[in-house]
Design a protein around this motif. Structure first.
Motif, PDB file in Angstrom:
ATOM      1  N   LYS A   3       6.894  58.374  33.811  1.00 29.13           N
ATOM      2  CA  LYS A   3       8.186  58.906  33.376  1.00 29.13           C
ATOM      3  C   LYS A   3       8.023  60.058  32.385  1.00 29.13           C
ATOM      4  N   PHE A   4       6.971  59.987  31.548  1.00 26.88           N
ATOM      5  CA  PHE A   4       6.763  60.975  30.494  1.00 26.88           C
ATOM      6  C   PHE A   4       5.383  61.616  30.622  1.00 26.88           C
ATOM      7  N   ASP A   5       5.263  62.810  30.044  1.00 30.46           N
ATOM      8  CA  ASP A   5       3.953  63.464  29.962  1.00 30.46           C
ATOM      9  C   ASP A   5       3.217  63.051  28.695  1.00 30.46           C
ATOM     10  N   LEU A   6       3.972  62.798  27.606  1.00 33.59           N
ATOM     11  CA  LEU A   6       3.347  62.487  26.327  1.00 33.59           C
ATOM     12  C   LEU A   6       4.243  61.557  25.506  1.00 33.59           C
ATOM     13  N   VAL A   7       3.676  60.415  25.103  1.00 33.63           N
ATOM     14  CA  VAL A   7       4.381  59.486  24.218  1.00 33.63           C
ATOM     15  C   VAL A   7       3.491  59.185  23.016  1.00 33.63           C
ATOM     16  N   ALA A   8       4.096  58.615  21.990  1.00 30.37           N
ATOM     17  CA  ALA A   8       3.350  58.243  20.788  1.00 30.37           C
ATOM     18  C   ALA A   8       3.659  56.802  20.420  1.00 30.37           C
ATOM     19  N   LEU A   9       2.691  56.173  19.794  1.00 26.23           N
ATOM     20  CA  LEU A   9       2.881  54.842  19.219  1.00 26.23           C
ATOM     21  C   LEU A   9       1.939  54.741  18.045  1.00 26.23           C
TER      22      LEU A   9
END
Length: 154
Positions: A3-9
């Motif tokens: 769904k996304f190219d870049l996520v953060a956690l």
């Protein structure tokens, strides 16, 4: 297809447990790349955490867990000196993966991004992983020998 190219956690990841794996799994499931903010020793102490492992040991443990459980995944581990790290400044970050207990951080992040004239991130909430007794799995419960890293009662 992600769904996304870049996520953060982010997290302290002092004792890696099932809850951490669920958080990481969600990130790798929905995104091509995950930025993982790893709390610095100094920030952890500021937050009142008594660490069993220093930053470099936590870094290497996290990296080996990722390589073992999520091979061929694209990720970057970034040292967190404050609550948000690169997710605040990175234009390409599209979502923040949070647990139910850290959802408010997502709202604070979007306020900061708005101040910096960056688009808001989508906040993706992951349910807390529960131990066999129905209570959440946490590092403090593992440290207190109530449960193991999988949530089994001791």
């Amino acid at each position: 297809m992600t769904k996304f190219d870049l996520v953060a956690l982010g997290g302290t990841f002092d004792i890696l447990h099932k809850g951490h794996l669920v958080l990481l799994q969600k990130g790798f499931l929905i995104s091509s790349k995950v930025i993982i903010g790893l709390t610095s020793d100094e920030l952890a102490k500021k937050k009142g955490k008594n660490l069993l492992h220093g930053y470099f040991e936590r870094y290497h443990t996290l990296e080996s867990i990722i390589k073992k459980n999520f091979p061929n995944s694209q990720y970057e581990i970034s040292k967190l000196e404050n609550d948000f790290g690169p997710a605040v400044l990175e234009k390409g970050v599209e979502a923040l993966i949070v647990s139910e207990e850290t959802i408010e951080q997502g709202h604070v992040l979007n306020k900061l991004r708005n101040e910096k004239q960056l688009p808001p991130v989508e906040i993706v909430t992951v349910p807390m992983a529960l131990a066999n007794d129905g209570k959440r799995i946490s590092t403090s419960r593992i440290r207190n020998s109530e449960i193991d890293a999988e949530g089994n009662l001791r």
